[in-house]
Design an enzyme around this catalytic site. Sequence first.
Site, PDB file in Angstrom:
ATOM      1  CB  SER A 167      22.091  18.923 -44.077  1.00 38.92           C
ATOM      2  OG  SER A 167      21.898  17.957 -43.059  1.00 38.92           O
ATOM      3  CB  ILE A 215      14.292  17.822 -37.582  1.00 32.38           C
ATOM      4  CG1 ILE A 215      15.112  16.564 -37.598  1.00 32.38           C
ATOM      5  CG2 ILE A 215      12.775  17.681 -36.944  1.00 32.38           C
ATOM      6  CD1 ILE A 215      15.654  16.163 -36.037  1.00 32.38           C
ATOM      7  N   GLY A 218       8.704  24.891 -38.488  1.00 33.92           N
ATOM      8  CA  GLY A 218       7.472  25.498 -38.523  1.00 33.92           C
ATOM      9  C   GLY A 218       7.795  26.410 -39.832  1.00 33.92           C
ATOM     10  CB  THR A 219       9.873  28.498 -41.425  1.00 30.72           C
ATOM     11  OG1 THR A 219      11.436  27.832 -41.423  1.00 30.72           O
ATOM     12  CG2 THR A 219       9.730  29.228 -40.264  1.00 30.72           C
ATOM     13  CG  HIS A 252      15.352  26.647 -42.952  1.00 30.90           C
ATOM     14  ND1 HIS A 252      16.397  27.507 -43.483  1.00 30.90           N
ATOM     15  CD2 HIS A 252      16.240  25.886 -42.229  1.00 30.90           C
ATOM     16  CE1 HIS A 252      17.534  27.167 -43.345  1.00 30.90           C
ATOM     17  NE2 HIS A 252      17.495  26.151 -42.467  1.00 30.90           N
ATOM     18  CG  PHE A 270      20.876  10.567 -50.325  1.00 30.65           C
ATOM     19  CD1 PHE A 270      21.421  11.881 -50.570  1.00 30.65           C
ATOM     20  CD2 PHE A 270      19.625  10.505 -49.628  1.00 30.65           C
ATOM     21  CE1 PHE A 270      20.501  12.917 -50.546  1.00 30.65           C
ATOM     22  CE2 PHE A 270      18.778  11.439 -49.688  1.00 30.65           C
ATOM     23  CZ  PHE A 270      19.189  12.640 -49.594  1.00 30.65           C
ATOM     24  NE  ARG A 276      13.025   6.881 -41.694  1.00 32.67           N
ATOM     25  CZ  ARG A 276      11.991   6.947 -40.762  1.00 32.67           C
ATOM     26  NH1 ARG A 276      12.004   7.201 -39.473  1.00 32.67           N
ATOM     27  NH2 ARG A 276      10.832   6.489 -41.385  1.00 32.67           N
TER      28      ARG A 276
END
Length: 161
Positions: free
Chosen positions: A58, A83, A86-87, A89, A114, A128
């Site tokens: 992305s 998705i 845990g960071t 990022h 979009f 989705r």
Amino acid sequence: MSGEGAPRLSVTDCEGLRVAVVAAQWHEKVMDGLLDGALRALKEYGVTDPTVVRVPGSFELPVAAKGLADHGYHAIVALGVIIRGGTPHFDYVCEAATMGLTQVSVNTGIPVGFGLLTCDNEQQALDRAGLEGSNEDKGHESVTAALATAVLLRDLAVHRR
């Protein structure tokens, strides 16, 4: 459900529009659903021979969308999924991709649909993706929005003459 309140768009007169779809490769199952929904929508609206390009993830969507915008397309549809992990990022990639796609659209005057899913978990993305059992079809919705805007811009240009 996030889809509540969505407008019911009626898009016509799309024949002759040049449309490109740029799709990320991360999260293959979700991306397959998004791309299938986008291609189905293009066919329904009478858009023939859309260009489809794939990018690694992305984060690369904006630069590819800019490259496509520079080649005479009337609309671009950007599809991806990020998705949460845990960071931080997730936050950086979501913001960079969103702002980059916005910048492409505003700076070039080419609508960018979009279709970037920014989800907390994989189930939200699957819900989705327009797959069997999904609640929403964001690939299809992204095409509809891009085409509705492209037709509007084309009609405004005709009325200015």
